[in-house]
Design a protein around this motif. Sequence first.
Motif, PDB file in Angstrom:
ATOM      1  N   ASP A 127       0.827  -1.205   0.000  1.00  0.00           N
ATOM      2  CA  ASP A 127       0.000   0.000   0.000  1.00  0.00           C
ATOM      3  C   ASP A 127       0.862   1.256   0.000  1.00  0.00           C
ATOM      4  N   ALA A 128       1.985   1.208   0.718  1.00  0.00           N
ATOM      5  CA  ALA A 128       2.892   2.358   0.787  1.00  0.00           C
ATOM      6  C   ALA A 128       3.742   2.504  -0.462  1.00  0.00           C
ATOM      7  N   GLY A 129       3.767   1.453  -1.295  1.00  0.00           N
ATOM      8  CA  GLY A 129       4.582   1.492  -2.506  1.00  0.00           C
ATOM      9  C   GLY A 129       6.069   1.442  -2.226  1.00  0.00           C
ATOM     10  N   VAL A 130       6.447   0.658  -1.200  1.00  0.00           N
ATOM     11  CA  VAL A 130       7.858   0.558  -0.826  1.00  0.00           C
ATOM     12  C   VAL A 130       8.263  -0.909  -0.786  1.00  0.00           C
ATOM     13  N   SER A 131       9.553  -1.151  -0.858  1.00  0.00           N
ATOM     14  CA  SER A 131      10.084  -2.504  -0.720  1.00  0.00           C
ATOM     15  C   SER A 131      10.485  -2.744   0.728  1.00  0.00           C
ATOM     16  N   ALA A 132      10.592  -4.007   1.090  1.00  0.00           N
ATOM     17  CA  ALA A 132      10.913  -4.360   2.468  1.00  0.00           C
ATOM     18  C   ALA A 132      12.243  -3.770   2.917  1.00  0.00           C
ATOM     19  N   ASP A 133      13.226  -3.688   1.989  1.00  0.00           N
ATOM     20  CA  ASP A 133      14.553  -3.215   2.394  1.00  0.00           C
ATOM     21  C   ASP A 133      14.629  -1.701   2.585  1.00  0.00           C
ATOM     22  N   GLN A 134      13.505  -1.001   2.393  1.00  0.00           N
ATOM     23  CA  GLN A 134      13.471   0.439   2.662  1.00  0.00           C
ATOM     24  C   GLN A 134      13.076   0.749   4.105  1.00  0.00           C
ATOM     25  N   VAL A 135      12.554  -0.235   4.820  1.00  0.00           N
ATOM     26  CA  VAL A 135      12.109  -0.021   6.202  1.00  0.00           C
ATOM     27  C   VAL A 135      13.312  -0.005   7.135  1.00  0.00           C
ATOM     28  N   ASP A 136      13.334   0.972   8.025  1.00  0.00           N
ATOM     29  CA  ASP A 136      14.454   1.130   8.962  1.00  0.00           C
ATOM     30  C   ASP A 136      14.146   0.611  10.363  1.00  0.00           C
ATOM     31  N   TYR A 137      12.881   0.748  10.787  1.00  0.00           N
ATOM     32  CA  TYR A 137      12.527   0.486  12.187  1.00  0.00           C
ATOM     33  C   TYR A 137      11.114  -0.081  12.256  1.00  0.00           C
ATOM     34  N   ILE A 138      10.909  -0.996  13.188  1.00  0.00           N
ATOM     35  CA  ILE A 138       9.573  -1.527  13.476  1.00  0.00           C
ATOM     36  C   ILE A 138       9.278  -1.346  14.957  1.00  0.00           C
ATOM     37  N   ASN A 139       8.188  -0.638  15.250  1.00  0.00           N
ATOM     38  CA  ASN A 139       7.657  -0.622  16.615  1.00  0.00           C
ATOM     39  C   ASN A 139       6.780  -1.867  16.724  1.00  0.00           C
ATOM     40  N   ALA A 140       7.322  -2.888  17.349  1.00  0.00           N
ATOM     41  CA  ALA A 140       6.684  -4.201  17.365  1.00  0.00           C
ATOM     42  C   ALA A 140       5.471  -4.230  18.280  1.00  0.00           C
ATOM     43  N   HIS A 141       4.591  -5.185  18.000  1.00  0.00           N
ATOM     44  CA  HIS A 141       3.482  -5.430  18.931  1.00  0.00           C
ATOM     45  C   HIS A 141       4.069  -5.839  20.276  1.00  0.00           C
ATOM     46  N   GLY A 142       5.038  -6.744  20.263  1.00  0.00           N
ATOM     47  CA  GLY A 142       5.915  -6.999  21.409  1.00  0.00           C
ATOM     48  C   GLY A 142       5.272  -7.044  22.769  1.00  0.00           C
TER      49      GLY A 142
ATOM     50  N   SER B  28       4.464   7.491  19.353  1.00  0.00           N
ATOM     51  CA  SER B  28       5.843   7.283  19.800  1.00  0.00           C
ATOM     52  C   SER B  28       6.792   7.112  18.619  1.00  0.00           C
ATOM     53  N   THR B  29       6.354   6.392  17.603  1.00  0.00           N
ATOM     54  CA  THR B  29       7.181   6.162  16.424  1.00  0.00           C
ATOM     55  C   THR B  29       7.439   7.455  15.667  1.00  0.00           C
ATOM     56  N   VAL B  30       6.405   8.283  15.531  1.00  0.00           N
ATOM     57  CA  VAL B  30       6.568   9.566  14.839  1.00  0.00           C
ATOM     58  C   VAL B  30       7.504  10.485  15.618  1.00  0.00           C
ATOM     59  N   LEU B  31       7.352  10.531  16.930  1.00  0.00           N
ATOM     60  CA  LEU B  31       8.243  11.357  17.755  1.00  0.00           C
ATOM     61  C   LEU B  31       9.693  10.906  17.608  1.00  0.00           C
ATOM     62  N   ALA B  32       9.916   9.586  17.618  1.00  0.00           N
ATOM     63  CA  ALA B  32      11.274   9.060  17.479  1.00  0.00           C
ATOM     64  C   ALA B  32      11.856   9.398  16.112  1.00  0.00           C
ATOM     65  N   MET B  33      11.042   9.299  15.066  1.00  0.00           N
ATOM     66  CA  MET B  33      11.507   9.639  13.718  1.00  0.00           C
ATOM     67  C   MET B  33      11.908  11.110  13.642  1.00  0.00           C
ATOM     68  N   GLN B  34      11.089  11.976  14.221  1.00  0.00           N
ATOM     69  CA  GLN B  34      11.380  13.407  14.184  1.00  0.00           C
ATOM     70  C   GLN B  34      12.655  13.756  14.929  1.00  0.00           C
ATOM     71  N   GLN B  35      12.897  13.060  16.027  1.00  0.00           N
ATOM     72  CA  GLN B  35      13.987  13.446  16.920  1.00  0.00           C
ATOM     73  C   GLN B  35      15.234  12.578  16.767  1.00  0.00           C
ATOM     74  N   GLY B  36      15.201  11.618  15.843  1.00  0.00           N
ATOM     75  CA  GLY B  36      16.408  10.879  15.512  1.00  0.00           C
ATOM     76  C   GLY B  36      16.880   9.881  16.540  1.00  0.00           C
ATOM     77  N   PHE B  37      15.946   9.050  17.062  1.00  0.00           N
ATOM     78  CA  PHE B  37      16.359   7.983  17.961  1.00  0.00           C
ATOM     79  C   PHE B  37      15.391   6.812  17.834  1.00  0.00           C
ATOM     80  N   VAL B  38      15.845   5.640  18.253  1.00  0.00           N
ATOM     81  CA  VAL B  38      14.989   4.460  18.319  1.00  0.00           C
ATOM     82  C   VAL B  38      14.709   4.156  19.783  1.00  0.00           C
TER      83      VAL B  38
ATOM     84  N   PHE C  93      16.043   7.887  10.781  1.00  0.00           N
ATOM     85  CA  PHE C  93      15.379   6.911   9.924  1.00  0.00           C
ATOM     86  C   PHE C  93      14.225   7.571   9.180  1.00  0.00           C
ATOM     87  N   ASP C  94      13.890   6.997   8.031  1.00  0.00           N
ATOM     88  CA  ASP C  94      12.927   7.608   7.120  1.00  0.00           C
ATOM     89  C   ASP C  94      11.643   6.824   6.963  1.00  0.00           C
TER      90      ASP C  94
END
Length: 403
Positions: free
Chosen positions: A279-294, A342-352, A379-380
Amino acid sequence: MMRRVLITGLGVVSPLGNDIGSVSASLRSGASGIHRLRRIDTADLKVQIGAEVDDTVFADPDSDLNYSHLDRFSKFAVKAAAEALLDSKLPPEAFERMAAIIGTGCGGKETDEETYCRLYKEGKLRAHPITIPKGMPSAAASQVSMQFGIRGPVFSVTSACSSSAHAIAQGVMMIRSGMADVVIAGGTDAPFTFGLLKAWEALRVLSRDTCRPFSEDRSGLVLGEGAGMLVLESESHALARGAQVHAELAGIGMSSDASHITDPSVDGAVRAMRLCLQDAGVSADQVDYINAHGTATKANDVSETAAIRKVFGAHAEKLKVSSTKSMHGHALGAAGGIELVSTVLAMQQGFVPPTINFTRPGEGCDLDYVVNAAEPMEFDLALSNSFAFGGLNAVLAVRRFQD
């Protein structure tokens, strides 16, 4: 051409703080919101810990918000929505066609508990006159609509622990279809009542000490509460008014396991992640980070790890993965909203954000889980996973905005 959906407002109430600034600081420092429960009598509970929200969030004397006759889950929704709308700086005319879609897994359990105590413990013969409108699952959506004058489509979504993510996905679809230019979407839950905790105890999935996702000695999930809200806008609407943009909500993926009410399916999670990437039109190797269900249950952490490996292949070795539930607990229907914020905040501020309380990797848990301390990283593109009881899966992709 499909309309792009942008995130222009963020709001959160959580055990890590009651605004985006304090939550961001807590995520970066690896703070824990888990402690011994304070709001209810735990004497007859086997599990006496949880991640509670500080009640001072409702005590601002300068606030115009009206919390009277609201269940706790509605209070959370109103407070988080207020912050998100203020953050968005939307003009008054935007509210006429704005939609509000609020997910919840539990609804007004506080109201239910009060009613049952009144009838069966105290021997009263009547319930409170506003029991139904206060406790109904759609009450939070209605209160958000009424308190902020939102006059477009307003409704609730309930799909257990995926409720927030499904609500946000619905908001994306409404904007893409042209039904709305602006949607406030997210989720809210307040599960800390004696009756509901006894029911969770019966499932035998709760930890008695803390939340250790992906660790060998993990002992179960820790319940949390709160709300996470996002203002979504079509790109044309946001740019025309010069809005600040936190990120692009680039993709959504949804699936059902159609197999077991509590045991998660690898294939269901795989389908949801793959559909999101498509749906996003991206490949798997473009993903940098996953906020897991965990969740830190024995079954979830292994199945989610296996699903990530199946989707990402060799790129799984390069992914950063973490579970913020280790800090704010599992807020059920609010989890996806809190985690996407949380994921958006981390992306904006440059941390995982970290997976705290980590000891040793569990069997079948062999990814880079970013353990115990946040890692600086620009991460993008990131995914946020939500996999619910009933096999109801929703995955959201956020991308750094570039016009």
